[in-house]
Motif scaffolding. Sequence first.
Motif, short mmCIF file in Angstrom:
data_model
loop_
_atom_site.label_atom_id
_atom_site.label_comp_id
_atom_site.label_asym_id
_atom_site.label_seq_id
_atom_site.Cartn_x
_atom_site.Cartn_y
_atom_site.Cartn_z
N GLN A 2 11.88 6.84 -11.03
CA GLN A 2 11.26 5.93 -10.07
C GLN A 2 12.20 4.79 -9.74
O GLN A 2 12.74 4.16 -10.63
N SER A 3 12.43 4.56 -8.49
CA SER A 3 13.24 3.43 -8.07
C SER A 3 12.44 2.15 -8.30
O SER A 3 11.21 2.15 -8.26
N ARG A 4 13.15 1.10 -8.48
CA ARG A 4 12.51 -0.19 -8.75
C ARG A 4 11.60 -0.63 -7.61
O ARG A 4 10.71 -1.42 -7.80
N ASP A 5 11.83 -0.11 -6.42
CA ASP A 5 11.03 -0.53 -5.27
C ASP A 5 9.93 0.46 -4.88
O ASP A 5 9.35 0.35 -3.82
N GLN A 6 9.65 1.43 -5.71
CA GLN A 6 8.66 2.44 -5.35
C GLN A 6 7.24 2.12 -5.81
O GLN A 6 6.40 2.98 -5.74
N PHE A 7 6.98 0.93 -6.25
CA PHE A 7 5.64 0.59 -6.69
C PHE A 7 4.72 0.51 -5.49
O PHE A 7 4.96 -0.23 -4.55
N ASP A 8 3.69 1.30 -5.51
CA ASP A 8 2.73 1.36 -4.42
C ASP A 8 1.47 0.61 -4.85
O ASP A 8 0.69 1.10 -5.66
N GLN A 9 1.29 -0.58 -4.29
CA GLN A 9 0.17 -1.43 -4.69
C GLN A 9 -1.18 -0.76 -4.44
O GLN A 9 -2.08 -0.83 -5.27
N GLU A 10 -1.32 -0.10 -3.30
CA GLU A 10 -2.59 0.57 -2.98
C GLU A 10 -2.87 1.71 -3.95
O GLU A 10 -4.00 1.89 -4.38
N HIS A 11 -1.84 2.48 -4.27
CA HIS A 11 -2.03 3.56 -5.26
C HIS A 11 -2.48 2.99 -6.59
O HIS A 11 -3.40 3.53 -7.23
N PHE A 12 -1.85 1.90 -7.03
CA PHE A 12 -2.22 1.31 -8.32
C PHE A 12 -3.68 0.86 -8.29
O PHE A 12 -4.44 1.13 -9.22
N ARG A 13 -4.09 0.18 -7.22
CA ARG A 13 -5.49 -0.27 -7.12
C ARG A 13 -6.47 0.90 -7.17
O ARG A 13 -7.50 0.82 -7.81
N ARG A 14 -6.12 1.99 -6.49
CA ARG A 14 -7.00 3.17 -6.49
C ARG A 14 -7.00 3.87 -7.85
O ARG A 14 -8.02 4.35 -8.31
#
Length: 186
Positions: A2-14
């Motif tokens: 995982q690249s450092r910039d691949q954090f998906d806020q919406e995915h985490f919330r879901r």
Amino acid sequence: MQSRDQFDQEHFRRAWPMGDFFRLRQYTPGEVESLGMPERHVAVLTDVGIPEEAAPFLAFDDPQLPCPLETWALSDVFVEDVDRFVVIGSDGSGNPVVLDRTRPGFVLLIDRERGTGIHVFNTSIPRFLSSLLAFRDFVDLRNQESSPAVALAALAERLEGIDPEAWEVGSLWLAEIEAQAGLLAG
């Protein structure tokens, strides 16, 4: 990986379960203003938040946090440059989980229980949240899987992929995997 910039806020919330035990604590801009964190880390803390409680035995629900480390009781652990750390939570033994202002985004634990110093969880706040989610998923899978060892191996691979830099320096997640392996063997 995982690249450092691949954090998906919406995915985490879901993906993060909701409910009393799993609430996300969103920081206010004023709380994170003095942290000296990169903008993307601040956005994660204010927009998504951090779980108030998370396995393995972590808590981020103290309303007085974040706070400077110098205001946290540290027993006999000597910490240089104490002003570089901001406490955001603690583990089940009362060890502070901190952000490092000199390495913006690094999430660390200061082990005052065993007096072993400062240990890295993750190299960024997004990677820390992704690791918490991976561990939460592991707990669910371990409880359902006919082979918990398979679930543990999958967790190790996932955590290494989330934050290879932390893995290389001996992330605390490695110690947690060893502890879980010990539980499975016992």
